[in-house]
Enzyme design. Structure first.
Site, mmCIF file in Angstrom:
data_model
loop_
_atom_site.group_PDB
_atom_site.id
_atom_site.type_symbol
_atom_site.label_atom_id
_atom_site.label_comp_id
_atom_site.label_asym_id
_atom_site.label_seq_id
_atom_site.Cartn_x
_atom_site.Cartn_y
_atom_site.Cartn_z
ATOM 1 C CD GLU A 107 -30.556 -19.380 -21.879
ATOM 2 O OE1 GLU A 107 -30.215 -20.400 -21.265
ATOM 3 O OE2 GLU A 107 -29.801 -18.776 -22.651
ATOM 4 C CE LYS A 109 -26.323 -17.080 -22.759
ATOM 5 N NZ LYS A 109 -26.778 -18.406 -23.242
ATOM 6 C CB CYS A 159 -27.848 -19.323 -19.384
ATOM 7 S SG CYS A 159 -27.626 -21.112 -19.478
#
Ligand SMILES: O=C(O)CNC(=O)[C@H](CS)NC(=O)CCC(=O)C(=O)O
Length: 329
Positions: free
Chosen positions: A78, A150, A191
């Site tokens: 990321e 995300k 993440c």
């Protein structure tokens, strides 16, 4: 009996399973095809800073290292392209996926001839105040195959650590994304997504993912407590490979990441990790889909699920009758 047998993972074990498979009608059909090839994959670890050019140079070096090692798929963490030192700084460098930064990474993938998963790119967002944190998959010709925005944003007051409010400058995505590549069917995540098992359940049991990508920039505090634990749990409960690229070390005065990039097999074993939590580099391992299939065949958790009692974690998980996608091998 069962577990000692499982602990013999490796050639002997794999061979046993391959033979076992021949006794089933599907096994017979499979035997007529070649076994899936072993494919080399890698995860990168780096310390991105607030300079897209400097970060590109680091990434280019890691891509070349991976190509020289025969890697077919490299996952970058990321924020591989940028980590700001001020809140909202990423807004200033955000670009559409058709912009010049992405073009540079596309050339990199094409020239190296490998698939490149860009674990969290600052994509220009829906308005001037928000970006998307987008995981982009490039093939070995440098073409954009898929992109995943995300969906879980890190708005957390980390105990003993920083307060981060990702949603201040980032808009969430709304789609689950899988993509085929030479290493298998990839599930794209980023993440903080790692903390939401429902997403990974869906990726495995509804979308048939085989390799889960979790490129990250974990905080030092939460990484120490949860990083390896969560990654291995996701691998075991989905029977997938997990590729976890990581940011590591101090990006600026305020921001530090945990590191410990690793690759985990579907049995939950860490099969590659960076020797030093803070070093910049890659960790390489082989994806063996016949081993994945063997584990799924011997421990068919897909068939043992009791959605009738506890309900699905998402409606797509309930197999419809005769749906090939949900049948075991
Ligand atoms: O803000 C940026 O520059 C890019 N985004 C990130 O680094 C994101 C949001 S702050 N970090 C995480 O999701 C950490 C998750 C984590 O550490 C955990 O789940 O424990």
């Amino acid at each position: 009996m069962f577990f000692p047998l499982f602990s013999l993972l490796g050639f002997t074990f794999e061979h046993t399973i391959v033979c076992d498979r021949l006794w089933t009608p599907k096994g017979m059909a499979m035997a007529l095809h070649a076994l899936p090839p072993l494919v080399k994959v890698a995860v990168a670890q780096m310390t991105a800073i607030s300079d897209t050019n400097a970060n590109f140079i680091t990434c280019a070096r890691l891509v070349q290292e991976a190509a020289a090692a025969g890697v077919k798929l490299l996952s970058l963490p990321e924020c591989f392209s940028f980590i700001g030192s001020r809140d909202g700084e990423a807004l200033g460098i955000a670009e559409p996926l058709t912009g010049p930064i992405m073009k540079r990474y596309q050339s990199l993938a094409r020239e190296a001839g490998l698939w490149l998963a860009l674990g969290g790119f600052q994509e220009k967002g829906p308005d001037d105040k928000h970006i998307y944190n987008t995981h982009v998959l490039l093939d070995d010709y440098g073409r954009i195959c898929s992109s995943y925005r995300k969906i879980h944003l890190f708005d957390v007051d980390v105990p003993g650590g920083p307060v981060l409010k990702e949603s201040n400058n980032t808009a969430p995505g709304s789609e689950v994304v899988v993509a085929n590549c030479p290493a298998g069917k990839l599930g794209l995540t980023v993440c903080y997504d790692l903390r939401f098992p429902e997403l990974y359940q869906r990726l495995r049991f509804a979308e048939n993912a085989e390799v889960l990508l979790v490129p990250s920039a974990f905080t030092k505090k939460t990484g120490e407590a949860h990083w390896e634990l969560l990654l291995r749990a996701r691998a075991v409960e989905t029977q997938c490979y997990v590729l976890a690229a990581a940011q590591a070390g101090k990006h600026n005065d305020k921001r530090e990441s945990y590191g410990d990039a690793m690759i985990i097999d579907p049995w939950g074993t860490v099969i590659a990790r960076l020797p030093d939590k803070l070093v910049t580099g890659i960790a390489v391992a082989q994806v063996d889909l016949s081993m994945l299939q063997a584990i799924r065949l011997r421990m068919p958790i897909e068939q043992h699920r009791r959605y009738d009692i506890y309900g699905p974690s998402c409606p797509q998980q309930v197999p419809s009758k005769g749906d090939e996608k949900h049948s075991s091998l």
